[in-house]
Design an enzyme around this catalytic site. Structure first.
Site, PDB file in Angstrom:
ATOM      1  N   LYS A   1       0.826  -1.213   0.000  1.00 58.54           N
ATOM      2  CA  LYS A   1       0.000   0.000   0.000  1.00 58.54           C
ATOM      3  C   LYS A   1       0.862   1.267   0.000  1.00 58.54           C
ATOM      4  CE  LYS A   1      -3.595   2.633   0.596  1.00 58.54           C
ATOM      5  NZ  LYS A   1      -4.473   2.942  -0.520  1.00 58.54           N
TER       6      LYS A   1
ATOM      7  N   LYS B   1     -10.140  -0.532   3.324  1.00 51.65           N
ATOM      8  CA  LYS B   1     -11.387  -0.203   4.022  1.00 51.65           C
ATOM      9  C   LYS B   1     -12.570  -1.076   3.584  1.00 51.65           C
ATOM     10  CE  LYS B   1     -14.167   2.507   1.144  1.00 51.65           C
ATOM     11  NZ  LYS B   1     -13.528   2.229  -0.084  1.00 51.65           N
TER      12      LYS B   1
END
Ligand code: ADP
Ligand code: MG
Length: 322
Positions: free
Chosen positions: A134, A223
């Protein structure tokens, strides 16, 4: 029959990509977003329940820049603390703007944002070698990347674009979410009819040590995957992922690109396995939808914010059912 809906808000619900991210801009976006959500609430039955999660990528990015520029004066915080700070910020903005809409519509529904930790595994492959996937913070030049590595030898810095002046970024692990630490309290609030805002930015990632103590870690949980864990807690029937595209597409970006309407679990799984959805964006959304249906969810939807109500009526968006 009473239904439970979980809404996962994408980055564009709070900050548009062309904006700098002032409080005013973010409040304006939140006001538009929660207007849509209040319309959904208006259409719910008394026994129905709603729960909301959201991203925090742009806000974390901005805070990291602020920290970098002021580090000589005020110490920088690690990513778990930055995660908590942005959960607080975005939770506040969504909570206030939603309450204001509901008041105007004379809807007596309590709303509450919570600071929320998510357990990850210290043996997750993302924590090893240079597996971290990420990218966070600013794009760096090769020189800046080298300097950052010198000052922070523990950082993983990767080239994230094939060419250009600034193609390097710090990269942190994105471990799979295992469970939500505030699950019990979230369940109680939702059962009591509270619209809960939780697991913001994928939740604050924490590890559990041998003694059972939790501790934050520098990582970013996706998320949508964390949202799916939240859906499991509250036994959600519908998982509504709101992003900046109306539909998930196959052959994305190619001449034969095609938006997906109503599809089965099997079809979605096949398209996922064939690699139609990019890692780090649509990939985890579809993966989260598949997980949700495997774990007892009834319907997963991927669409844009503007289409949320239509999609709930099955008139728009990508709808996946078993
Ligand atoms: P969010 O903040 O809502 O999570 P993301 O940027 O992570 O937004 O994911 C949405 C993006 O996914 C779209 O803007 C699009 O660029 C990208 N994307 C990747 N693969 C696909 C696909 N197959 N179909 C549609 N969008 C895709
Ligand atoms: Mg995303």
């Amino acid at each position: 029959m009473a239904k439970v809906i979980l809404i996962a808000l994408g980055g564009n619900a709070i900050k548009q990509s062309n904006e700098k991210g002032s409080s005013e801009e973010q409040f304006n976006n939140c006001r538009k977003t929660t207007k849509h959500i209040s319309e959904i609430i208006k259409n719910l039955d008394q026994e129905d329940r709603l729960i909301i999660t959201h991203g925090n990528g742009p806000q974390v990015g901005n805070l990291m820049v602020q920290q970098k520029l002021s580090q000589e004066v005020v110490p920088a915080h690690p990513m778990d603390v930055v995660g908590a700070m942005t959960q607080g910020q975005i939770g506040y903005m969504l909570q206030q703007t939603l309450i204001n809409h509901l008041k105007k519509m004379a809807l007596d529904v309590p709303v509450c944002a919570i600071i929320n930790q998510v357990l990850v595994d210290k043996n997750d492959p993302e924590f090893f070698g240079d597996k971290a996937s990420k990218p966070v913070g600013n794009f760096l030049t090769a020189e800046e990347a080298k300097e950052m590595k010198q000052n922070n030898p523990q950082y993983i810095i990767k080239q994230v674009k094939p060419n250009g002046e600034r193609c390097w970024r710090r990269t942190v692990p994105s471990p799979d979410p295992i469970s939500n630490l505030e699950a019990e309290v979230i369940k109680k609030l939702v059962n009591a009819g509270v619209v809960v805002i939780a697991s913001g930015g994928g939740g604050i990632p924490v590890l559990e040590d041998e003694k059972g103590n939790y501790q934050g870690i520098e990582a970013v949980i996706d998320k949508d995957l964390a949202g799916e864990r939240l859906a499991e807690i509250v036994g959600a029937d519908i998982f509504l992922i709101l992003t900046d595209v109306e539909e998930a597409k196959i052959n994305y970006g190619k001449d034969n690109e095609k938006g997906l309407g109503k599809i089965t679990f099997k079809e979605a799984k096949q398209y996922f396995d064939e690699g139609h959805f990019l890692a780090g964006s649509m990939g985890p959304k579809v993966k989260a939808c598949l997980r949700f249906l495997e774990n007892g969810g009834k319907k997963a939807i991927i669409t844009s914010l503007d289409n949320a109500l239509e999609a709930l009526k099955e008139q728009s968006g990508t709808i996946i059912e078993k």
